[in-house]
Design an enzyme around this catalytic site. Structure first.
Site, PDB file in Angstrom:
ATOM      1  N   CYS A 130      44.244  18.559 -28.303  1.00 56.87           N
ATOM      2  CA  CYS A 130      44.744  19.910 -27.999  1.00 56.87           C
ATOM      3  C   CYS A 130      43.860  21.043 -28.496  1.00 56.87           C
ATOM      4  CB  CYS A 130      46.127  20.101 -28.587  1.00 56.87           C
ATOM      5  SG  CYS A 130      47.303  18.868 -28.043  1.00 56.87           S
TER       6      CYS A 130
ATOM      7  N   HIS B 143      48.225  26.737 -30.916  1.00 58.86           N
ATOM      8  CA  HIS B 143      47.507  25.635 -31.586  1.00 58.86           C
ATOM      9  C   HIS B 143      46.060  25.940 -31.957  1.00 58.86           C
ATOM     10  CE1 HIS B 143      47.526  20.963 -32.074  1.00 58.86           C
ATOM     11  NE2 HIS B 143      47.511  21.631 -33.215  1.00 58.86           N
TER      12      HIS B 143
END
Ligand SMILES: *[C@@H]1O[C@H](CO)[C@@H](O)[C@H](O)[C@H]1NC(C)=O
Length: 584
Positions: free
Chosen positions: A80, A141
């Site tokens: 990610c 993130h």
């Protein structure tokens, strides 16, 4: 001389026409809105338009029918944080420092200083400078703070997003009660060693073979208890400290309730588009699904044949449909470039504690998330812009999620920054059919900071060669996943090195089943020679950014902990109030 009536009305008409023309100048009409949708951990084989027969994704399929479908779309990383950094900046994550070492490969705590450096330029920042209203709804993130609990130096706001509603970190099993934990720290705490030492000591003592001081036994025992306490404490506190929902700079829910999150995010996206229908806007809609902990709202639970995972995919598709309908309703269909992708392949290790399948399907492609086998990085890529992009076109040339950066930047009326290397290429020529060939002759695939593989699409050839310098060791060995460590790691002990590199031609062997040899491939040596040279030249040209994922970059700092109540209340805040008021 006074103009006659007919002369002046002619003049009026001319002026009107001019005004009309200036309003509809091609420059203006071509500056589209952007709605960029990224699903988390979605497998390329989960969508109807990429061949799935049992999951129903009618809205996404319709998006593909009305636009261009990329069949060789490659995420710049298979995890990610680095994949998202590359998407936002158009650069290999090694350049921005979003690479770790050892087992540290993504951001895992809010209260740590690592994040996307302020010196990086995202497409959102450029669009913002071009007068766009910008928003990130969903997962970020890429860090939050640098020094304190609210300096927000890595906040989406600092990277060009005017509005943020979502989670600064990521969804994790730990974010939902009953979904176990991804932290297998018990493996690293010296429970077993301590236990064995303690037991042996006790036995020897009992048998009168040695006389051991009571203090030593008590000391060892307390060490054991402390280690267990540390583990239990970490796992218990984790959701309170890390599963947080923010609206702009405020923590509004801690820990967040995931069940209706996609519904709430969709509502936020619709509101944002309505608020800004008169101005150019850029919306990055970053789904929390279909990452674990799995969730789906009541109306989708039980809707698929594939358990909660399939239900979550159905909900994502519904949300995409809501966004498409909103654009239609606001008359923005022809003025909006829509993009849908996944940040990487399906996470094959995700099986719930109860044995339920919590992972997606990567179709014919080998392995999944956290590897550079095609299953880890070959992702869906759909772009729709009615009137500007052909409907139903398929592009099989290699493209990258880094290509969105130069594409968005140019369409927003700006030019790409010239003070840095940009690794993506403007997609428009390829999408509109003006170019047949991708500008990516080479693509480089990193595992953390190590160059893992190279892809070469030679000019005037249909071949797409891929050479691996190392490959992850799978466990169990007959599977294509790393179920002992939850994700595959990059360094010695976790991989097998290959010299000569493992070579495949993806145009003949897209599933990467049979490595070529000098016997099966006459061009073996000459192909590898070109690829090695390109890899060396690339590595010479790259200056790695300072790593944001060192141990120091990710370790917990109490004074950096975002907390919407007090520490003694475990930082809890019940429900986003604004959200309550506007509930669907
Ligand atoms: C469709 O997706 C589901 C869920 O990931 C998967 O189990 C199934 O094998 C896929 N079906 C096909 C035909 O690809």
């Amino acid at each position: 001389m006074k103009p006659t009536r007919s002369q002046s009305s002619l003049l009026c008409l001319l002026l009107l026409l001019l005004l009309e023309a200036s309003q509809a100048s091609p420059q203006e009409s071509r500056r589209p809105n952007f709605v960029l949708m990224m699903v988390d951990d979605l497998g390329i084989g989960d969508l109807g338009c990429y061949g799935n027969k049992t999951l129903r994704t009618p809205n996404i399929d319709q998006l593909a029918e009305g636009g261009v479908k990329l069949t060789h779309h490659i995420a710049a990383a298979s995890l990610c944080s680095p994949s998202r950094a590359a998407f936002l900046t158009g650069r290999y994550p090694i350049r921005s420092g979003i690479y770790g070492s050892g087992r540290n490969l993504v951001f895992i705590l809010n209260a740590a200083p690592g994040g996307l450096p302020g010196t990086e330029v995202t497409f959102a920042k450029i669009a913002q400078q071009q007068g766009y209203e910008t928003a990130l709804i969903g997962k970020w993130h890429l860090g939050l703070n640098c020094h304190s609990s609210d300096d927000h130096c890595h906040h989406p706001n600092a990277h060009g997003f005017n509005y943020f509603f979502g989670i600064p970190l990521t969804n994790l099993r730990d974010c939902q009660a009953g979904h176990s934990t991804v932290f297998q720290i018990q493996k690293y705490l010296p429970f077993r060693t301590l236990g064995v030492v303690l037991l042996t000591a006790a036995l020897l003592h009992l048998c009168g073979l040695v006389s051991i001081r009571r203090r030593l036994i008590l000391g060892l025992l307390s060490l054991l208890v402390a280690a267990a306490g540390l583990f239990v404490g970490f796992v218990t506190l984790f959701p309170y400290f890390n599963c947080i929902l923010m609206r702009d700079h405020r923590v509004v829910e801690q820990p967040y309730v995931s069940e209706n999150l996609t519904q709430r995010m969709t509502k936020e996206a619709v509101d944002f588009m309505e608020r800004n229908s008169e101005k150019p806007f850029l919306l990055f809609f970053s789904f929390i699904q279909v990452h674990t902990a799995m969730f789906a709202s009541a109306r989708f639970r039980g809707s698929s044949q594939h358990g909660i995972y399939g239900d979550a995919v159905h909900e994502v598709d519904w949300s995409v449909g809501e966004i498409m309908q909103t654009l239609d309703r606001l008359g923005l269909r022809e003025h909006t470039l829509l993009y849908l992708t996944s940040d990487q392949g399906a996470h094959l290790e995700e099986i719930s504690a109860g044995g339920e399948v919590h992972r997606g399907w990567n179709g014919i492609y080998k392995a999944g998330k956290s590897t550079n086998w095609e299953g880890g990085i070959r992702v869906p890529g759909i772009l729709r812009w009615p009137g500007m992009l052909p409907a139903g076109r398929e592009v099989d040339e290699p493209t990258s999620n880094m290509d969105l950066f130069p594409t968005v930047v140019r369409l927003s009326g700006a030019s790409a920054p010239e003070d840095r290397d940009i690794d993506g290429h403007d997609l428009m020529d390829l999408l509109q059919g003006r170019a047949e060939r991708s500008k990516h002759e080479f693509l480089f695939h990193y595992c953390s900071s190590s160059l893992n593989a190279v892809r070469w699409h030679p000019p005037n050839s249909t071949s797409v060669w891929k050479a691996f310098y190392f490959t992850p060791n799978f466990y169990p060995e007959n599977e294509t996943s790393c179920s002992h460590t939850h994700i595959c790691f990059c360094g010695p002990g976790y991989v097998t090195y290959h010299d000569p590199p493992l070579l495949f031609d993806l145009s003949r062997d897209p599933s990467e089943t049979t490595p070529l040899t000098p016997d099966t491939e006459p061009a073996f040596s000459s192909v590898l020679a070109v690829m090695n040279e390109a890899a060396e030249a690339h590595q010479r040209s790259v200056t790695p950014g300072e790593s944001q994922l060192t141990v120091g970059g990710v370790v917990w700092r109490p004074w950096m902990q975002p907390c919407c109540s007090t520490f003694s209340q475990l930082c809890q805040c019940q429900q986003d109030e604004q959200d309550e008021k506007t509930r669907w």
